[in-house]
Design an enzyme around this catalytic site. Structure first.
Site, PDB file in Angstrom:
ATOM      1  N   ASP A   1     -38.771  -9.037  62.004  1.00  0.00           N
ATOM      2  CA  ASP A   1     -38.085  -8.436  63.407  1.00  0.00           C
ATOM      3  C   ASP A   1     -37.389  -9.559  63.949  1.00  0.00           C
ATOM      4  OD1 ASP A   1     -39.872  -6.242  63.414  1.00  0.00           O
ATOM      5  OD2 ASP A   1     -41.339  -7.007  64.769  1.00  0.00           O
TER       6      ASP A   1
ATOM      7  N   ARG B   1     -32.745  -3.273  58.959  1.00  0.00           N
ATOM      8  CA  ARG B   1     -33.293  -2.346  59.916  1.00  0.00           C
ATOM      9  C   ARG B   1     -32.135  -2.427  61.227  1.00  0.00           C
ATOM     10  NH1 ARG B   1     -38.440  -4.022  62.813  1.00  0.00           N
ATOM     11  NH2 ARG B   1     -39.811  -2.896  61.213  1.00  0.00           N
TER      12      ARG B   1
END
Ligand code: FDA
Length: 305
Positions: free
Chosen positions: A132, A183
Site C-alpha cells: 500500500d 494499483r
C-alpha cells in the site's frame, strides 16, 4: 463544515495514542461495516463468501506506524500467518500490507528484512503481495524499496500509486521499465497543496490519465475506485483500445459499493475486494469516514443501538 470533518477524521487517523487505545476495545462505532473481524477466522470466512460470488480478495492485517522492533516483528508474523491461512484454506486472495507496520519508521534495513521474509513465503505459495502507499513522507522510500524488491521477487510484488500527488505521472513513467503491477488509487491521506492537487476534479482527471498511461504501456493495472463515472470511462477506454480484460481488474474496499462489485463481476470483469482485519482498525476506519463524512450517520446509529 465537510472539510472540517474530513480534517478531524484524518487527524484522529494519525494520532498514535487514540489508535493504541482503540486496539484494546475491539471493533466499535460500526467499524465492522469496513473491517472483517479482529482475527483471521472471520476474515477468511468473509473471503470465502466473496469467492462464492466470483469476487477475489486481498487480505490486509491492519497495522501502521509501528515504533518498536518487537511490534514490527509481531506484524510480520501476522502477515506470514495470513499467507499461511490463505494457502491452507484455499481461498482466492492476495495480501496487502503497509511497510510502516513492518518497521519502516525504525530502520529501512529492518523493514527490508521483514519484506524479504514475507515475499519469500508468498513466492513459495505462488501468491502476490501488494505494498500500500502511505502518506507523502513515506512515498520516496516506498518507491525505492519497491524497485529493489521487484528486481528480487518479480511478479510476487506490486505497488500502489496515488493520483492526488503531482509526482505520480513521473513515477508511473519511471517504473515502466520494471513493468510492475500497479494499483491506482486517488489517495487517502491529508497532504499539503505543495505536493497534492487540492481540487477533487484534478485528482479525478489525473486518476484516469494514470490508468490510461499504465494500460497503454502494456502493464497490469488494478483500477481501485468506487467512482462510477471513472469506472464507466475505464470500461469505454479498454474497449476502444482493445485492451483485454486479463490486463486489468477493478478493486473496491470491503463494505463499500457492494452492489457495483456484483454487477461488474456479472459483466465479466475481474473484481477484487480489499478485506482488512485485525485490532489496529482505528486509523483505517477514520480514513473511510473522512472519504465520506455522510458515513457519520451510521456511526451515530451504531452508538445508540
Ligand atoms: P471518491 O472518493 O470520489 O468516491 C466515489 C464514490 O464512492 C462516492 O461518491 C461514494 O459513493 C463511494 N465511496 C467512496 N468512499 C466511500 C466510503 N468511505 N464510504 C462509503 N462510500 C464511499 N489509498 C491510499 O492512499 N493508499 C492505498 O494504498 C490505498 N489502497 C486502496 C485499495 C483499494 C482496493 C481501494 C478501493 C482504495 C484504496 N485506497 C488507498 C483509498 C483511496 O485512495 C480512496 O481514498 C478511496 O478509494 C475513495 O476514493 P474513490 O476512488 O472511491 O472515489
Amino acid at each position: 463544515m465537510e472539510q472540517l470533518m474530513r480534517d478531524t477524521f484524518l487527524y484522529f487517523a494519525k494520532n498514535r495514542s487514540i489508535n493504541q487505545l482503540a486496539k484494546r476495545y475491539g471493533l466499535k462505532f460500526g467499524a465492522d461495516r469496513f473491517v472483517a473481524g479482529d482475527s483471521i477466522q472471520p476474515a477468511i470466512a468473509t473471503v470465502k463468501e466473496l469467492n462464492g460470488q466470483n469476487i477475489l480478495a486481498t487480505l490486509d492485517h491492519l497495522g501502521e506506524f509501528v515504533s518498536s522492533p518487537e511490534e514490527a516483528k509481531e506484524s510480520t508474523d501476522y502477515c506470514l500467518r495470513t499467507l499461511d491461512a490463505i494457502q491452507e484454506s484455499g481461498v482466492k486472495s492476495h495480501m496487502s500490507l503497509k511497510m510502516t507496520q513492518l518497521g519502516l519508521d525504525i530502520s529501512e534495513q529492518l523493514c527490508m528484512g521483514h519484506m524479504r521474509e514475507i515475499l519469500t513465503r508468498a513466492r513459495e505459495y505462488g501468491n502476490f503481495v501488494r505494498i500500500d502507499m502511505e502518506d507523502f513522507s513515506h512515498n520516496e522510500i516506498t518507491l525505492k524499496i519497491f524497485k529493489i524488491l521487484r528486481e528480487e521477487f518479480g511478479e510476487s510484488v506490486g505497488l500502489v500509486i496515488q493520483s492526488y500527488l503531482y509526482k505520480s505521472e513521473a513515477d508511473v513513467q519511471e517504473l515502466n521499465s520494471l513493468h510492475p503491477n500497479l494499483r491506482i488509487v486517488k489517495g487517502a491521506y491529508k497532504e499539503p497543496d505543495s505536493v497534492a492537487y487540492p481540487n477533487k476534479a484534478d485528482v479525478d482527471l489525473n486518476y484516469v490519465n494514470l490508468v490510461k498511461l499504465h494500460l497503454l504501456n502494456g502493464n497490469y493495472t488494478a483500477v481501485a475506485s468506487h467512482d462510477e463515472r471513472i469506472i464507466h470511462q475505464v470500461k469505454g477506454f479498454v474497449k476502444e483500445q482493445s485492451i483485454p480484460n486479463s490486463q486489468f481488474e477493478f478493486q473496491m474496499l470491503y463494505g463499500i459499493s457492494t452492489q457495483l462489485q456484483k454487477e461488474l463481476t456479472k459483466q465479466g470483469y475481474t473484481v477484487r475486494v480489499y478485506v482488512p482485519y485485525g485490532n489496529d482498525w482505528f486509523g483505517y476506519f477514520m480514513r473511510r469516514l473522512a472519504e465520506r463524512p455522510a458515513n457519520v450517520g451510521f456511526v451515530m446509529k451504531s452508538m445508540f443501538k
